[in-house]
Enzyme design. Structure first.
Site, PDB file in Angstrom:
ATOM      1  N   GLU A   1      -8.664 -42.980 -25.448  1.00 39.42           N
ATOM      2  CA  GLU A   1      -8.952 -43.833 -24.298  1.00 39.42           C
ATOM      3  C   GLU A   1      -9.141 -45.299 -24.701  1.00 39.42           C
ATOM      4  OE1 GLU A   1     -10.904 -40.660 -21.218  1.00 39.42           O
ATOM      5  OE2 GLU A   1     -12.195 -41.389 -22.823  1.00 39.42           O
TER       6      GLU A   1
ATOM      7  N   GLU B   1      -7.746 -32.989 -23.325  1.00 38.94           N
ATOM      8  CA  GLU B   1      -9.051 -32.534 -22.847  1.00 38.94           C
ATOM      9  C   GLU B   1      -8.804 -31.770 -21.553  1.00 38.94           C
ATOM     10  OE1 GLU B   1     -11.813 -35.754 -22.328  1.00 38.94           O
ATOM     11  OE2 GLU B   1     -11.377 -36.609 -24.305  1.00 38.94           O
TER      12      GLU B   1
END
Length: 1019
Positions: free
Chosen positions: A421, A506
């Site tokens: 991220e 994820e």
């Protein structure tokens, strides 16, 4: 004004080139232990004489290294997910920058002054400036990465002084915005390492396996120091392969080697030596590749990653984890069928990777990089993000270089990950280019490269199963566009993403009660070869052990330490609790990903066994079977597992079972077959259950009928009570007040549950909807009480203040000998608006037939309930619960894979699941009957028609919802019992998709029933 040394864009200065973590016979001095320590409120460029060997530290405290100073009374830990803990003003940090000064005095013999040496720091958060005997060695950033400084010529015989100044915040803080506790200090080991002249500076092992022939190819790159007087030519020995003092410069080919994989992690012990140093290696032969069809393979076979994201964490030590904790993590993972780890979001302690080699886990090794906070910075998302700023490029390259060089020799590491991220940009592309040149043997992952322009793996987070299906089929998601360079100008087959493996970077956010919907994700891996599993978020609840003012211990989360900015309990989102107790979510995942599937065969005395391992046959297993009649064991046995290669299945006969099937039965008959380890392993003992299956030998249609006997006794009114068989009711409200001699209050219609973290999630909004409808504060009005055909009929309306919606419920009570029969009809009344702000379209495959698509979308938007059933209050003595149904653990419609059918017993307290943030828990599903009794056996029996959901606890749902920590749950002098007709699923809406449409409980009519009887000790 120019920034200070801890505020520049560089990775630091003075550090030596990165190299592999190796085990050497050269002298080593561990400098961990007690250091002198002081904490300053801010940082300063001046050293105040701090670098001088004679600096007076008599007034300083003692602090253990490794550790975080916040866990020893200096400052306080703070939890943030995305937001930065400082103003976003890169590369600058505030003047309020807590700074820890460390000082360590150590003695050395004369020998150390005659050899080169380095100081190695395994991890310092976030910026370290180092002095040795008054001489500055350099500055390091990159908290979870090792750094070495040259100490040659600076060491003295006798007393030496090592000084380290550590700043909590630095320019490196902008590159370390991971979702975890923000804590500082020297949190990994520090050591002084001798570097002998003519020794081995670095080693790079290339060990390939040729699956078609079984051959192995080995090439060892050795970077040896040279000296005119010492032979630095490196020699290689691998005793088990017959290699003794061979030249390390020459490639070796072996006709046959045992390959390394996560299921059979075979390692060859090797020694690389010069005349002055020997380095021990553990070599695993394996080859990682991606096929032309976009399938990730190891040793020529497709692999399925049944993984978790793992933060380093200990509830008492933070990220200063011990080897015992690392081994415990891996052993727990292996025992629960987990075979892969993504090291979120930084390289872990190097010993962890060694243990992954030894015990067998696939590893996606992630660089220490995240800049997530820039996504939410004005004036637009990702403004000023370092990932596309050339001034930060040296720091980016330094971080990935230190990541790869440290762990390049580990066979368990099969994928490099650039970070997490951090948006997109040229610096990430530069990282990928460097990795590809340095180590082309492993593919590159980075979820932020959504077009896979510079990565080899297509990774996504928290996609719905419907969208994963589209990815598996090679179609783009709604709203996506083709990569502009697509040669086919719109042909999905030419889209780069569709020629690469897809991983769940994820998925299934394991916060609190959950995650739900695991099976739906993993089934897609069976249907689509490029969908190869992934990593549940995350492994462990990161709750720090603390205590309240009364001394009651609990696990703290964001906001429990006086932080002015925090993200609450979002840090408690793991499959194990902080003390590493497995959660129900881990048990559910264990069952969903089990490597052997056992199902009903074509005959009653056979089962279908399927081998779902990637490499192993089933010779290491035995099958144990047990036959239960109405939950009671009547026969058992054991036999070898069938000889099945990976992917094969066969129907096998259960020995001696046929003789049992003709015996009389008293109730339901279930066969359970368990696949168990035949021998001890490094991670579990003999008899450990790897997988299991259960077969209903007769099925619901063939279950023995239940005989109902209706008495002719009509209900009787007397003294404000109505008597129906053994039941006594309040004549005005129609509420049951006793059953025989057993006191009981209720029932009341119940539509609400104490919200789970997923109910409160951003994507689902169920808890918000329930609260807006007032479901947590229902009031009940008796509409009528009457008798018809020897049946007591009670009608009530349930609703909340200031709302017009509710339920009209009709209770029909009748006597059946010494039992009480209840039939319930519940119907919604008033206006129930649709739920808002849901992403229903994303939950549903848009390519379904129009009618089916429209129905699923409607269901996802429909008004929802937490439960639909009855609530009772029982005397506090009824603490023992026995039931026949699903168990032994809790289960919900989308989290019920780990439970089987049987007879179970537990106390009311033992039924509870102690989630770090209290919430709905402990539901037992498919309950045919349940008994709640006191120590003498007196109590209540409830039977379902055909089954119900059971919850019993010492506090109300309202108390459960109000509590922030477990000690706040104070037992009442009664038992709150829930007997629910249906409950809503769990989902993973805390961070990801909400409850899938098929598991939603929407507002609607329902009919269900129970039979109640009082239990006396002589029964």
């Amino acid at each position: 004004m120019p920034g200070t040394y801890y505020e520049d864009f560089s990775p630091g200065y003075g550090g030596l080139p990165a190299r592999a973590a190796v085990s050497s016979d050269a002298a080593r001095l561990d400098l961990s232990g007690s250091w002198a320590f002081r904490l300053l409120p801010g940082a300063t460029e001046g050293t105040d004489g701090f670098e001088q060997p004679g600096f007076d530290d008599d007034g300083w405290a003692a602090l253990p290294v490794p550790s975080h100073w916040q866990l020893h009374g200096y400052g306080r830990p703070a939890y943030l997910n995305i937001a930065y803990p400082i103003p976003v003003d890169p590369p600058f940090v505030p003047d309020e920058n807590p700074t820890g000064d460390y000082r360590r005095v150590f003695d050395l013999p004369e020998l150390w002054t005659r050899t080169p040496a380095v100081l190695r720091f395994e991890g310092v958060d976030s910026c370290a400036r180092v002095w040795l005997n008054g001489v500055e060695l350099g500055v390091s950033r990159g908290s979870r990465l090792p750094v070495e400084f040259d100490a040659t010529g600076l060491l003295r015989a006798g007393r030496n002084v090592l000084a380290v100044r550590v700043h909590q915040y630095s320019s490196g803080t902008y590159l370390e915005d991971q979702d975890t506790w923000r804590m500082s200090g020297i949190f990994r080991e520090v050591a002084l390492l001798a570097r002998p002249v003519g020794g081995i500076r670095d080693v790079f092992v290339h060990a390939e396996y040729h699956a078609a022939t079984g051959a192995g190819r080995l090439r060892v790159e050795v970077d040896a120091d040279t000296d005119a007087d010492i032979d630095a030519a490196a020699r290689l020995s691998i005793p088990d392969l017959g290699v003794h003092d061979a030249s390390a410069d020459e490639p070796l080919v072996f006709d046959s080697v045992r390959p390394w994989n996560a299921e059979t992690p075979h390692l060859y012990d090797a020694i690389v030596a010069t005349d002055s140093e020997s380095v021990r290696l553990r070599i695993g032969f394996r080859t990682v590749a991606i096929t032309a069809e976009g399938v990730l393979t190891v040793n020529g076979r497709r692999i399925l990653l049944r993984g978790v994201n793992r933060h380093e964490f200990d509830p008492d030590r933070g990220r200063a984890v011990t080897e015992e904790a690392m081994r415990a993590d891996i052993e727990l993972m292996k025992r629960h069928n987990i075979n892969a780890v993504r090291t979120a979001h930084y390289p872990p302690h190097p010993r962890f990777i060694e243990l992954c080699d030894e015990l067998g886990l696939w590893v996606v090794l992630e660089c220490d990089l995240e800049t997530h906070g820039f996504e939410h910075v004005d004036p637009e998302p990702w403004a000023r993000n370092p990932s596309d700023d050339p001034r930060w490029r040296p720091a980016y390259l330094d971080r990935v270089r230190r990541t790869v060089e440290r762990d390049k020799n580990h066979p368990s590491v099969i994928v490099w990950s650039l970070g997490n991220e951090a948006g997109d940009g040229a610096n990430l592309e530069a990282m990928a280019a460097w990795v590809r040149e340095r180590d082309p043997s492993r593919p590159i992952h980075y979820e932020g490269d959504s077009l896979t322009r510079y990565t080899d793996i297509h990774g996504q987070m928290y996609r719905t199963p419907a969208n994963v299906k589209r990815i598996g089929e090679g179609r783009l998601l709604p709203g996506e566009r083709f990569y502009p360079a697509t040669a086919g100008h719109g042909d999905p087959a030419d889209e780069p993403r569709n020629r690469k493996p897809f991983l769940y970077t994820e998925f299934a956010h394991a916060m609190g009660n959950g995650p739900g919907g695991l099976r739906e994700y993993m089934e897609l891996c069976d249907r689509y070869p490029r969908v190869q599993g992934g990593f549940v978020w995350e492994w462990i609840d990161q709750g720090l052990r603390t205590a309240d003012a009364q001394g009651r211990e609990f696990f703290g989360y964001g906001g429990d330490f006086g932080e002015d900015l925090h993200d609450g309990s979002f840090i408690c989102d793991g499959l194990v609790f902080p003390d590493r107790t497995p959660s129900p979510g881990l048990l559910d995942y264990q069952k969903v990903i089990e490597p052997v599937r056992i199902r009903a065969g074509s005959r009653a005395d056979t089962v279908l066994v399927e081998n779902r391992y990637d490499f192993l046959d089933l010779s290491h297993l035995r099958l144990a079977w047990a036959l239960q009649d109405d939950g009671v064991d009547v026969a058992s046995g054991e036999f070898p597992a069938p000889s099945l290669a990976p992917g094969e299945h066969a129907e096998v006969r259960v020995p001696d079972l046929g003789n049992q099937l003709s015996a009389p039965r008293s109730g339901e008959r279930w066969l359970t077959v368990r696949a168990q380890l035949a021998l001890d392993t490094a991670w579990a003992p003999r008899g450990h259950v790897v997988a299991w299956g259960q077969v209903d030998l007769y099925g619901p249609a063939d279950r023995m009928p239940v005989t109902r006997t209706r008495t002719s006794q009509a209900p009787e009114f007397a003294d404000g009570r109505v008597r129906v068989g053994p039941g006594s009711f309040d004549a005005r409200t129609g509420a049951l007040v006793s059953l025989g001699a057993q006191r009981i209050d209720g029932p009341w219609l119940d539509l609400w549950r104490a919200p789970t973290d997923n109910d409160l999630g951003w994507s689902q909004h169920d808890a918000e909807y329930w609260r807006a409808r007032g479901l947590h504060r229902l009031r009940h009005r008796t509409v009528s009480v009457g008798i018809e055909d020897e049946v007591l009929i009670v009608v009530t309306r349930s609703g909340a203040a200031a709302t017009g919606c509710g339920y009209l419920t009709t209770y029909r009570w009748s006597a059946e000998a010494d039992r009480l029969r209840l039939e319930v009809s519940a119907d919604p009344v008033g206006h129930w608006p649709e739920r808002g702000d849901v992403f229903a379209e994303a939950m549903v495959d848009p390519d379904l037939p129009p009618a089916e698509h429209a129905e699923l979308v409607r269901r996802d938007k429909a008004p929802s309930l937490g439960r639909l059933g009855l609530r009772w209050c029982l005397p506090e003595e009824l603490t023992r619960v026995t039931w026949f149904g699903a168990g032994p653990g809790e289960a919900y419609p989308d989290t019920r894979h780990a439970v089987g059918t049987g007879r179970f017993t537990a106390t009311v307290d033992a039924l509870q699941t102690p989630y770090v943030r209290p919430q709905e828990n402990s539901n037992r599903a498919d309950v045919r009957w349940a008994e709640l009794t006191d120590d003498a056996g007196r109590g209540l029996r409830i039977e379902g028609a055909p089954s119900f959901n059971l919850t019993a606890r010492r506090w109300s749902d309202q108390q459960l919802a109000a509590a922030r920590h477990q000690p706040e749950l104070v037992a009442e002098p009664l038992i709150h019992l829930h007997t629910d007709h249906v409950v809503q699923g769990i989902g993973t809406g805390a961070c990801g998709p909400g409850v899938l449409p098929e598991y939603r409980l929407e507002v609607g009519p329902a009919e269900f029933g129970f039979t109640l009887s009082a239990l006396e000790p002589d029964r």
